[in-house]
Design a protein around this motif. Sequence first.
Motif, PDB file in Angstrom:
ATOM      1  N   ILE A   1      38.745  13.021  -1.337  1.00  0.00           N
ATOM      2  CA  ILE A   1      39.552  14.239  -1.475  1.00  0.00           C
ATOM      3  C   ILE A   1      39.556  15.021  -0.162  1.00  0.00           C
ATOM      4  N   LEU A   2      38.386  15.148   0.438  1.00  0.00           N
ATOM      5  CA  LEU A   2      38.284  15.866   1.707  1.00  0.00           C
ATOM      6  C   LEU A   2      39.084  15.179   2.811  1.00  0.00           C
ATOM      7  N   LYS A   3      39.034  13.862   2.853  1.00  0.00           N
ATOM      8  CA  LYS A   3      39.794  13.131   3.870  1.00  0.00           C
ATOM      9  C   LYS A   3      41.295  13.395   3.735  1.00  0.00           C
ATOM     10  N   LYS A   4      41.781  13.426   2.501  1.00  0.00           N
ATOM     11  CA  LYS A   4      43.195  13.719   2.260  1.00  0.00           C
ATOM     12  C   LYS A   4      43.532  15.128   2.735  1.00  0.00           C
ATOM     13  N   LEU A   5      42.707  16.104   2.379  1.00  0.00           N
ATOM     14  CA  LEU A   5      42.942  17.480   2.810  1.00  0.00           C
ATOM     15  C   LEU A   5      43.025  17.574   4.331  1.00  0.00           C
ATOM     16  N   VAL A   6      42.052  16.973   4.998  1.00  0.00           N
ATOM     17  CA  VAL A   6      41.955  17.086   6.458  1.00  0.00           C
ATOM     18  C   VAL A   6      43.077  16.321   7.146  1.00  0.00           C
ATOM     19  N   LYS A   7      43.393  15.130   6.661  1.00  0.00           N
ATOM     20  CA  LYS A   7      44.479  14.342   7.257  1.00  0.00           C
ATOM     21  C   LYS A   7      45.793  15.110   7.203  1.00  0.00           C
ATOM     22  N   ASP A   8      46.102  15.659   6.024  1.00  0.00           N
ATOM     23  CA  ASP A   8      47.356  16.396   5.876  1.00  0.00           C
ATOM     24  C   ASP A   8      47.340  17.686   6.696  1.00  0.00           C
ATOM     25  N   ALA A   9      46.187  18.355   6.728  1.00  0.00           N
ATOM     26  CA  ALA A   9      46.076  19.596   7.495  1.00  0.00           C
ATOM     27  C   ALA A   9      46.248  19.325   8.990  1.00  0.00           C
ATOM     28  N   ASN A  10      45.688  18.229   9.464  1.00  0.00           N
ATOM     29  CA  ASN A  10      45.870  17.859  10.873  1.00  0.00           C
ATOM     30  C   ASN A  10      47.352  17.709  11.209  1.00  0.00           C
ATOM     31  N   GLU A  11      48.095  17.052  10.323  1.00  0.00           N
ATOM     32  CA  GLU A  11      49.532  16.864  10.546  1.00  0.00           C
ATOM     33  C   GLU A  11      50.265  18.197  10.547  1.00  0.00           C
ATOM     34  N   ASP A  12      49.892  19.070   9.613  1.00  0.00           N
ATOM     35  CA  ASP A  12      50.515  20.394   9.528  1.00  0.00           C
ATOM     36  C   ASP A  12      50.266  21.180  10.816  1.00  0.00           C
ATOM     37  N   LEU A  13      49.040  21.145  11.301  1.00  0.00           N
ATOM     38  CA  LEU A  13      48.678  21.881  12.514  1.00  0.00           C
ATOM     39  C   LEU A  13      49.375  21.322  13.752  1.00  0.00           C
ATOM     40  N   LYS A  14      49.513  20.012  13.815  1.00  0.00           N
ATOM     41  CA  LYS A  14      50.191  19.400  14.964  1.00  0.00           C
ATOM     42  C   LYS A  14      51.679  19.732  14.967  1.00  0.00           C
ATOM     43  N   GLN A  15      52.282  19.713  13.778  1.00  0.00           N
ATOM     44  CA  GLN A  15      53.706  20.029  13.687  1.00  0.00           C
ATOM     45  C   GLN A  15      53.983  21.472  14.109  1.00  0.00           C
ATOM     46  N   ASN A  16      53.003  22.357  13.886  1.00  0.00           N
ATOM     47  CA  ASN A  16      53.173  23.771  14.234  1.00  0.00           C
ATOM     48  C   ASN A  16      52.586  24.120  15.600  1.00  0.00           C
ATOM     49  N   GLY A  17      52.156  23.093  16.332  1.00  0.00           N
ATOM     50  CA  GLY A  17      51.688  23.313  17.692  1.00  0.00           C
ATOM     51  C   GLY A  17      50.321  23.940  17.812  1.00  0.00           C
ATOM     52  N   VAL A  18      49.569  23.990  16.721  1.00  0.00           N
ATOM     53  CA  VAL A  18      48.231  24.582  16.769  1.00  0.00           C
ATOM     54  C   VAL A  18      47.239  23.595  17.374  1.00  0.00           C
TER      55      VAL A  18
END
Length: 335
Positions: free
Chosen positions: A97-114
Amino acid sequence: MKYVFGIDLGTTYSCIAYIDEYGKPVVLKNSEGLNTTPSVVLIESQDSIVVGTEAKRSTDVEPERTISFIKRKMGKKDDKVMVDGTEYSAPEISAYILKKLVKDANEDLKQNGVLQEGEEIRDVVITCPAYFGMNERQATKTAGELAGLNVLDIINEPTAAAISYGAAGAQKNETVLVYDLGGGTFDITVMNIQNNQISVICTGGDDTLGGKDWDEALMNYALERYTEENDEEIEDAEKIAALYNDVENWKKSLTAREETTISITDAGRMREKLSREKYEEITKNLLNRTKNLLDEALKTAESKGYPLSRIDKVLLVGGSSRMPQVAKMIERDYR
């Protein structure tokens, strides 16, 4: 990486957030564009693990491969689940579950330039119920480490809630009661807040009581009504598993409305209008269990010099606390 991320590893839903450069809390979206991810894991094979919404949808078609409510097993002696002859521990399932959260969050942050290329989420703080003991907290930390994270701390969910709701901060001086009714656990905390210092007065709760039990009570009622109408029972496990999604929707509907329609179609059919009043009657014993635990916590708080009259604020936390019966009970019995 200049950010530390907070993770709510919930019984039914989980999410991840951080404080941005402007001091604003930001909840990160998953690959489905949602702020929360179902804490459900589908093990198709040892090499194919599905987590979240798709896994939850598979509950009705592959119930023997789908794992829910794993948080209830964290830190317990019997913390294993078996799928296709392979044994998985609660920390292992939670790590997926944690891996899914972090993987998706990484993508979200990269798309927003963070995040820049090569950067990824590493440092985290994970919340847990206040009554979790050392075994449960260690199991939560182990889950984070299995997910490849650097777990800086395991903090109490009520403490996180107090901060999130603005109960803590400069010039604060108050006593707060947190009533946290989640999908699978119930947590009560009385805390005293002096500026930014949060002192826990007492805790209580039940790690086998939550919205899931309200779902099961409503499920049992619906199945009983189906049997009465058709003079036969539904025995198919997949059909019953599929009904849980309907039951959850009925429950949510009754949070917003005074009445909803419930129905089951199998060999026979059952359809009726269910009022919120009837639903509250069906689940009254569950609400009373939270009340009894709350009474115990308040007695403990009073023995430590914090009677009900000294409580300045009540925070209702957790998705299941949105049910109108909860606020009604608090206002009626504790004002």
